[in-house]
Design an enzyme around this catalytic site. Sequence first.
Site, PDB file in Angstrom:
ATOM      1  N   ARG A 113      12.381  89.572  29.710  1.00 11.92           N
ATOM      2  CA  ARG A 113      13.741  89.325  30.184  1.00 11.92           C
ATOM      3  C   ARG A 113      14.544  88.681  29.067  1.00 11.92           C
ATOM      4  O   ARG A 113      13.992  88.292  28.047  1.00 11.92           O
ATOM      5  CB  ARG A 113      13.696  88.415  31.416  1.00 11.92           C
ATOM      6  CG  ARG A 113      13.233  87.013  31.105  1.00 11.92           C
ATOM      7  CD  ARG A 113      13.080  86.154  32.338  1.00 11.92           C
ATOM      8  NE  ARG A 113      14.349  85.699  32.861  1.00 11.92           N
ATOM      9  CZ  ARG A 113      14.501  84.631  33.667  1.00 11.92           C
ATOM     10  NH1 ARG A 113      13.443  83.932  34.016  1.00 11.92           N
ATOM     11  NH2 ARG A 113      15.674  84.261  34.122  1.00 11.92           N
ATOM     12  N   ARG A 114      15.851  88.560  29.263  1.00 13.92           N
ATOM     13  CA  ARG A 114      16.738  87.812  28.372  1.00 13.92           C
ATOM     14  C   ARG A 114      16.581  88.256  26.922  1.00 13.92           C
ATOM     15  O   ARG A 114      16.442  87.430  26.015  1.00 13.92           O
ATOM     16  CB  ARG A 114      16.428  86.316  28.453  1.00 13.92           C
ATOM     17  CG  ARG A 114      16.612  85.759  29.816  1.00 13.92           C
ATOM     18  CD  ARG A 114      16.258  84.295  29.857  1.00 13.92           C
ATOM     19  NE  ARG A 114      17.121  83.610  30.797  1.00 13.92           N
ATOM     20  CZ  ARG A 114      17.125  82.316  30.991  1.00 13.92           C
ATOM     21  NH1 ARG A 114      16.322  81.558  30.322  1.00 13.92           N
ATOM     22  NH2 ARG A 114      17.951  81.781  31.856  1.00 13.92           N
ATOM     23  N   TYR A 142      17.435  77.847  47.175  1.00 10.58           N
ATOM     24  CA  TYR A 142      17.554  77.612  48.624  1.00 10.58           C
ATOM     25  C   TYR A 142      18.981  77.229  48.981  1.00 10.58           C
ATOM     26  O   TYR A 142      19.450  77.512  50.082  1.00 10.58           O
ATOM     27  CB  TYR A 142      16.582  76.515  49.078  1.00 10.58           C
ATOM     28  CG  TYR A 142      15.143  76.958  49.089  1.00 10.58           C
ATOM     29  CD1 TYR A 142      14.451  77.116  47.907  1.00 10.58           C
ATOM     30  CD2 TYR A 142      14.494  77.229  50.280  1.00 10.58           C
ATOM     31  CE1 TYR A 142      13.134  77.532  47.904  1.00 10.58           C
ATOM     32  CE2 TYR A 142      13.166  77.639  50.283  1.00 10.58           C
ATOM     33  CZ  TYR A 142      12.503  77.786  49.100  1.00 10.58           C
ATOM     34  OH  TYR A 142      11.207  78.196  49.108  1.00 10.58           O
ATOM     35  N   HIS A 167      13.640  90.495  40.446  1.00 12.15           N
ATOM     36  CA  HIS A 167      13.405  89.709  41.665  1.00 12.15           C
ATOM     37  C   HIS A 167      14.666  88.969  42.101  1.00 12.15           C
ATOM     38  O   HIS A 167      15.104  89.087  43.238  1.00 12.15           O
ATOM     39  CB  HIS A 167      12.264  88.713  41.434  1.00 12.15           C
ATOM     40  CG  HIS A 167      12.185  87.635  42.461  1.00 12.15           C
ATOM     41  ND1 HIS A 167      11.813  87.887  43.764  1.00 12.15           N
ATOM     42  CD2 HIS A 167      12.467  86.305  42.405  1.00 12.15           C
ATOM     43  CE1 HIS A 167      11.857  86.756  44.457  1.00 12.15           C
ATOM     44  NE2 HIS A 167      12.256  85.789  43.653  1.00 12.15           N
ATOM     45  N   PHE A 168      15.302  88.225  41.170  1.00 13.96           N
ATOM     46  CA  PHE A 168      16.433  87.431  41.665  1.00 13.96           C
ATOM     47  C   PHE A 168      17.710  88.260  41.789  1.00 13.96           C
ATOM     48  O   PHE A 168      18.666  87.803  42.386  1.00 13.96           O
ATOM     49  CB  PHE A 168      16.624  86.115  40.903  1.00 13.96           C
ATOM     50  CG  PHE A 168      16.953  86.217  39.452  1.00 13.96           C
ATOM     51  CD1 PHE A 168      18.204  86.604  39.037  1.00 13.96           C
ATOM     52  CD2 PHE A 168      16.012  85.865  38.496  1.00 13.96           C
ATOM     53  CE1 PHE A 168      18.519  86.673  37.695  1.00 13.96           C
ATOM     54  CE2 PHE A 168      16.312  85.933  37.148  1.00 13.96           C
ATOM     55  CZ  PHE A 168      17.575  86.339  36.751  1.00 13.96           C
ATOM     56  N   HIS A 169      17.691  89.492  41.249  1.00 15.18           N
ATOM     57  CA  HIS A 169      18.828  90.364  41.580  1.00 15.18           C
ATOM     58  C   HIS A 169      18.685  90.931  42.991  1.00 15.18           C
ATOM     59  O   HIS A 169      19.669  91.401  43.562  1.00 15.18           O
ATOM     60  CB  HIS A 169      19.005  91.464  40.524  1.00 15.18           C
ATOM     61  CG  HIS A 169      19.784  90.973  39.337  1.00 15.18           C
ATOM     62  ND1 HIS A 169      19.203  90.308  38.287  1.00 15.18           N
ATOM     63  CD2 HIS A 169      21.118  90.997  39.057  1.00 15.18           C
ATOM     64  CE1 HIS A 169      20.134  89.961  37.406  1.00 15.18           C
ATOM     65  NE2 HIS A 169      21.301  90.368  37.855  1.00 15.18           N
ATOM     66  N   HIS A 178      14.570  75.238  41.527  1.00 15.17           N
ATOM     67  CA  HIS A 178      14.101  75.991  42.691  1.00 15.17           C
ATOM     68  C   HIS A 178      14.902  75.694  43.958  1.00 15.17           C
ATOM     69  O   HIS A 178      15.328  76.624  44.629  1.00 15.17           O
ATOM     70  CB  HIS A 178      12.597  75.880  42.925  1.00 15.17           C
ATOM     71  CG  HIS A 178      12.142  76.962  43.848  1.00 15.17           C
ATOM     72  ND1 HIS A 178      12.103  78.286  43.466  1.00 15.17           N
ATOM     73  CD2 HIS A 178      11.838  76.966  45.155  1.00 15.17           C
ATOM     74  CE1 HIS A 178      11.756  79.026  44.486  1.00 15.17           C
ATOM     75  NE2 HIS A 178      11.592  78.255  45.535  1.00 15.17           N
TER      76      HIS A 178
END
Lengths: 162, 552
Positions: free
Chosen positions: B444-445, B232, B379-381, B228
């Site tokens: 996913r994946r 950041y 989300h993380f894209h 995580h």
Amino acid sequence: MHIHRLEKIWIGFGLAMLLIFLLLTGVAAFAMGISPPSSSSHENMHHGKVDPTKLQTTAPFDKPGLKQIGDNEYEAVLIAYAFGYNPDTIDIPHGAKVHFIVTSSDVVHGFEIPGTNVNFMAEPGEVTELTHTFDKAGQFLVLCNEYCGTGHEMMKMTINVK
Amino acid sequence: MISTSSITAGKPFHENDGQLVLAHVLFAFAALLLGGIAGLLQAMVRGGTITLPHGIGYYQLLTAHGVLMALIFTTYFIIGFLYGGVAKTTGRLLPTTLALGWTGFLLMSMGTAVGTVFILLNKATVLYTFYAPMKASPYFYVALALVVVGSWLSGYGIFYQYNYWRKTHPGERSPLFSFMSVVTMLLWQVATLGVAAEVLIQLIPWSFGWVDTINVLLSRTLFWYFGHPLVYFWLLPAYICWYVVIPKVIGGRIYSDALARLSFLLLFVFSIPVGFHHQLMEPGISQFWKFLQVALTLMVVVPSLMTAFSLFATFELAGRAKGVRGVFGWLKVLPWNDVRFFAPFMGMLIFIPAGAGGVINASYQLDEVVHNTLWITGHFHLTVATSVALTFFGIAYWLIPAVTNRRLTPRLNKLGLWQTWIWVIGMFFMSGSMHTVGLLGAPRRTAYTTYGDNAQASGWIPYEVVMAIGGMILFVGVLLMIYNIYALLQAPAGYEEFPIGEELDGAEPTPKLFERWGVWLGISVVLIFVAYTIPVVEMIQTGVGSPGYKTW
């Protein structure tokens, strides 16, 4: 250090939202028991752990499958493996409350029933438990949602609710 | 932009410093190209458009895409950008700083090369999270260790330069850019302890066969202790651009130096004791510890709202200073045709839905709906692949000319605006359909599949086709970006400004406490011990070892 009045209001608003939010999720989790899955508290399990290399001789995984434990209440003991689940089909009576008790005999797998809130991890050495009531009849797909190797996209089982 | 920066010639960037920055930035974009090719092929396989020739696996491509984009592109770009800014704000890089920077670069590059070879040989198809007990070649883990150790040395270089500056400027407030670079690298040092412990103590001895079994839950916990704060680590350099660079680009001032520093320190403190929110759906961690880390995770709301306030205050004050009236009049005078502003601005804008999605993911019970579905990938894209990536692209347009003593031409500026639009449109289709189909349950994946013509799973295919179309648009964006980088290296000699903002007149002084690192590191360590000690001790005491498997 001086902070602008508008910024104080803005951050105060954010903090208030955060507190309300944590209060709601906290009450739901600890007062109403709506929590994500965790370790199984099954009587045979020591801290919800199991030796992944000795599943065939360890209860309850020596006899995977559905077992009635109460009035329309069942235990579904399942083993995830590359690339499937044992057993690969279970039949559940309509409206039954089912306690899934799941582990893996090899790598990490997922256990997801799309269209429901059933979604958790199956890990070697660990036993996951989650309870779900099947209010709707029909055929449900269970799929693995954690990459587990070449055949990952084929890994599934079926739950028939009649 | 061109009008101001190329006319007012300034001090040229020192060649030795520039070469170190450039080496990192070019390595990053090479990784972006390779990772982009892998991404394109993956999107097309998943959408059912193509079948890979025998010998290349979907999951092999997925491993390459994740490692090259999430670990290599980001880390190299960040280190290059931070060294550039530290050189700009503290004076020329010292010989020790340069030596640490280059040694870090060499170690990381050796690691990247070895790791990539083992992925291509299909000996490490374990994705970029390399979850045990899938067992890759031990040399893949050694390669990862080299990348981490290299990045530590790069961090030491920044600490060394910062300490030297403070010693030679007693009583002065350090430059904001350098302060933020130190926070970013400090976060990285603390965060990577988790993955270093996992790789060095667990994975390497186990994969060489020196020990037979591995504690799977512990390895996942150590990974997410790192995983995580990793996000950041991607985000803070983008925030540096938003806080320090953008005010100068738009002709405004930094709203408050003190609040900017405070928000970085809060991000540092609340970034690490939160890894369990990636493990909400797994056994072996009790509800109490999961919930505690959820609460700590959501504390990020405070520095995030502070950042949003500061940025929009800077925009509005810059507009008002130009004599603009009306509630939203200041929007009109922002430099929309300047890629140095426009690309990071689109990143900021997209961070609003991206951040909201993050709150959903961390929302304890709600995670049950989205965990390990394509929603997470969507989300993380948005976060790393749009907010962070577009900000980094926007930085490259001035950073490369600034450190090579060239200038950003109007033509390249225009191509940069095009590139930004292509990226945003491609991501709208790709991430939008990922979010939607994820809510329907698509995992996913996972390679192309209908789970044996299952009706529900077959209904996901149209969304996956849209994902593939988005992926193709994004690949055009990657190619245009690579061309732009090439063209920046050929740009005419001259001067391009390294934009460093100045604080608003009359802002409050910055408290000295903000540079007492022992205090902040101490708070961070206390929170980490509170959040992790009991559950980790329990994992070690009760864990049952698992042998390794090669399932690919």
